[in-house]
Design a protein around this motif. Sequence first.
Motif, PDB file in Angstrom:
ATOM      1  N   TYR A  85      13.691   1.589  12.153  1.00  0.00           N
ATOM      2  CA  TYR A  85      14.909   1.737  11.356  1.00  0.00           C
ATOM      3  C   TYR A  85      14.763   2.671  10.151  1.00  0.00           C
ATOM      4  O   TYR A  85      15.718   2.856   9.404  1.00  0.00           O
ATOM      5  N   GLY A  86      13.593   3.218   9.971  1.00  0.00           N
ATOM      6  CA  GLY A  86      13.410   4.136   8.857  1.00  0.00           C
ATOM      7  C   GLY A  86      12.626   3.501   7.715  1.00  0.00           C
ATOM      8  O   GLY A  86      12.659   2.281   7.522  1.00  0.00           O
ATOM      9  N   ASP A  87      11.955   4.362   6.988  1.00  0.00           N
ATOM     10  CA  ASP A  87      11.104   3.884   5.884  1.00  0.00           C
ATOM     11  C   ASP A  87      11.862   4.018   4.568  1.00  0.00           C
ATOM     12  O   ASP A  87      12.619   4.952   4.362  1.00  0.00           O
ATOM     13  N   PHE A  88      11.644   3.065   3.683  1.00  0.00           N
ATOM     14  CA  PHE A  88      12.247   3.086   2.358  1.00  0.00           C
ATOM     15  C   PHE A  88      11.157   2.819   1.329  1.00  0.00           C
ATOM     16  O   PHE A  88      10.117   2.220   1.630  1.00  0.00           O
ATOM     17  N   GLU A  89      11.413   3.229   0.105  1.00  0.00           N
ATOM     18  CA  GLU A  89      10.393   3.074  -0.929  1.00  0.00           C
ATOM     19  C   GLU A  89      10.027   1.614  -1.147  1.00  0.00           C
ATOM     20  O   GLU A  89       8.854   1.267  -1.297  1.00  0.00           O
ATOM     21  N   GLU A  90      11.046   0.742  -1.139  1.00  0.00           N
ATOM     22  CA  GLU A  90      10.773  -0.684  -1.353  1.00  0.00           C
ATOM     23  C   GLU A  90       9.902  -1.256  -0.234  1.00  0.00           C
ATOM     24  O   GLU A  90       9.004  -2.066  -0.484  1.00  0.00           O
ATOM     25  N   LEU A  91      10.177  -0.812   0.999  1.00  0.00           N
ATOM     26  CA  LEU A  91       9.383  -1.298   2.129  1.00  0.00           C
ATOM     27  C   LEU A  91       7.965  -0.755   2.068  1.00  0.00           C
ATOM     28  O   LEU A  91       7.004  -1.456   2.431  1.00  0.00           O
ATOM     29  N   ARG A  92       7.807   0.481   1.649  1.00  0.00           N
ATOM     30  CA  ARG A  92       6.460   1.045   1.510  1.00  0.00           C
ATOM     31  C   ARG A  92       5.660   0.269   0.474  1.00  0.00           C
ATOM     32  O   ARG A  92       4.475  -0.025   0.677  1.00  0.00           O
ATOM     33  N   CYS A  93       6.300  -0.065  -0.642  1.00  0.00           N
ATOM     34  CA  CYS A  93       5.612  -0.839  -1.681  1.00  0.00           C
ATOM     35  C   CYS A  93       5.201  -2.212  -1.161  1.00  0.00           C
ATOM     36  O   CYS A  93       4.092  -2.684  -1.435  1.00  0.00           O
ATOM     37  N   LEU A  94       6.113  -2.842  -0.396  1.00  0.00           N
ATOM     38  CA  LEU A  94       5.806  -4.156   0.164  1.00  0.00           C
ATOM     39  C   LEU A  94       4.664  -4.048   1.166  1.00  0.00           C
ATOM     40  O   LEU A  94       3.755  -4.900   1.186  1.00  0.00           O
ATOM     41  N   ARG A  95       4.682  -3.012   1.986  1.00  0.00           N
ATOM     42  CA  ARG A  95       3.615  -2.824   2.980  1.00  0.00           C
ATOM     43  C   ARG A  95       2.267  -2.589   2.301  1.00  0.00           C
ATOM     44  O   ARG A  95       1.249  -3.158   2.696  1.00  0.00           O
ATOM     45  N   ASP A  96       2.269  -1.775   1.256  1.00  0.00           N
ATOM     46  CA  ASP A  96       1.034  -1.520   0.516  1.00  0.00           C
ATOM     47  C   ASP A  96       0.528  -2.792  -0.171  1.00  0.00           C
ATOM     48  O   ASP A  96      -0.691  -3.048  -0.215  1.00  0.00           O
ATOM     49  N   SER A  97       1.455  -3.592  -0.687  1.00  0.00           N
ATOM     50  CA  SER A  97       1.066  -4.845  -1.344  1.00  0.00           C
ATOM     51  C   SER A  97       0.433  -5.807  -0.347  1.00  0.00           C
ATOM     52  O   SER A  97      -0.561  -6.480  -0.656  1.00  0.00           O
ATOM     53  N   LEU A  98       1.006  -5.881   0.853  1.00  0.00           N
ATOM     54  CA  LEU A  98       0.438  -6.745   1.887  1.00  0.00           C
ATOM     55  C   LEU A  98      -0.959  -6.284   2.292  1.00  0.00           C
ATOM     56  O   LEU A  98      -1.866  -7.097   2.482  1.00  0.00           O
ATOM     57  N   SER A  99      -1.132  -4.973   2.406  1.00  0.00           N
ATOM     58  CA  SER A  99      -2.446  -4.438   2.767  1.00  0.00           C
ATOM     59  C   SER A  99      -3.484  -4.784   1.708  1.00  0.00           C
ATOM     60  O   SER A  99      -4.606  -5.200   2.025  1.00  0.00           O
ATOM     61  N   THR A 100      -3.098  -4.617   0.440  1.00  0.00           N
ATOM     62  CA  THR A 100      -4.012  -4.941  -0.658  1.00  0.00           C
ATOM     63  C   THR A 100      -4.342  -6.426  -0.682  1.00  0.00           C
ATOM     64  O   THR A 100      -5.498  -6.822  -0.884  1.00  0.00           O
TER      65      THR A 100
END
Length: 243
Positions: A85-100
């Motif tokens: 569905y496409g990438d958004f800044e909020e989703l990128r931040c959430l994905r990075d937070s989960l990875s960390t």
Amino acid sequence: MENNMGDENKKLYFDLSEGAKAQSESLKDQSELKQVWDGSQEDFYKSIIRNQQDDIGRIGRYFRDELAQELYRMRISLQNFTNRYGDFEELRCLRDSLSTLVVEIRNKAVLLYNPILNDLGIFHAVDEAVASYKKRFGFTIDTLLDPQLRELHHQAQVHLFKLLTAIFQYLNDESPSQAISISVQVIEFEILVKVSPFFQQGEALSVSKLENSPMRLMKIAELYNARIMNDTLAAGILLKLTI
């Protein structure tokens, strides 16, 4: 005058100074205690420590095998969603937070439950820790471990490993040298840990980086019930651990 009665072999004592009532209550407590534990006080305390270590291991395995895996699956699901569905800044931040968060939880899990230490023993666990310091910080640790360490009870190996890794971190932060030699020797019921600077030819020993370095070493020794026999790096740090 205080009157004490007890089992000299099991080191259980009961205060009878307040008369018959105190005696009756104490004997009742003794009877209840024997129903739970019929051994020496030292063995009783050791059993508590073993149970605590088992609990810590279970928590560590839960963090590593369940919680971290669940968070990783959430991160993959989020990645699949953004791919569709496409990438958004909020989703990128959430994905990075989960990875960390996954990385942090796995690191904490290793502190609570080291799979190499539990499965393969202290020699392999120390080798892994030494390799990690070399890779991450360029800090070389030359270890000489007594073969008798393999015969130690598992919980004693865990305790020693935690002490050694605390010393590794201390030396990495405080030592002016980038190479250290550590020897561990078992003598009867004591473990001697000696730390010596390992310098290249012509290299001189400089002062410690921080003035409170000895205090930090004292705190480490206190935490792991070790005794400091010598605390100067120039002469070689020497600690004694009773097992």
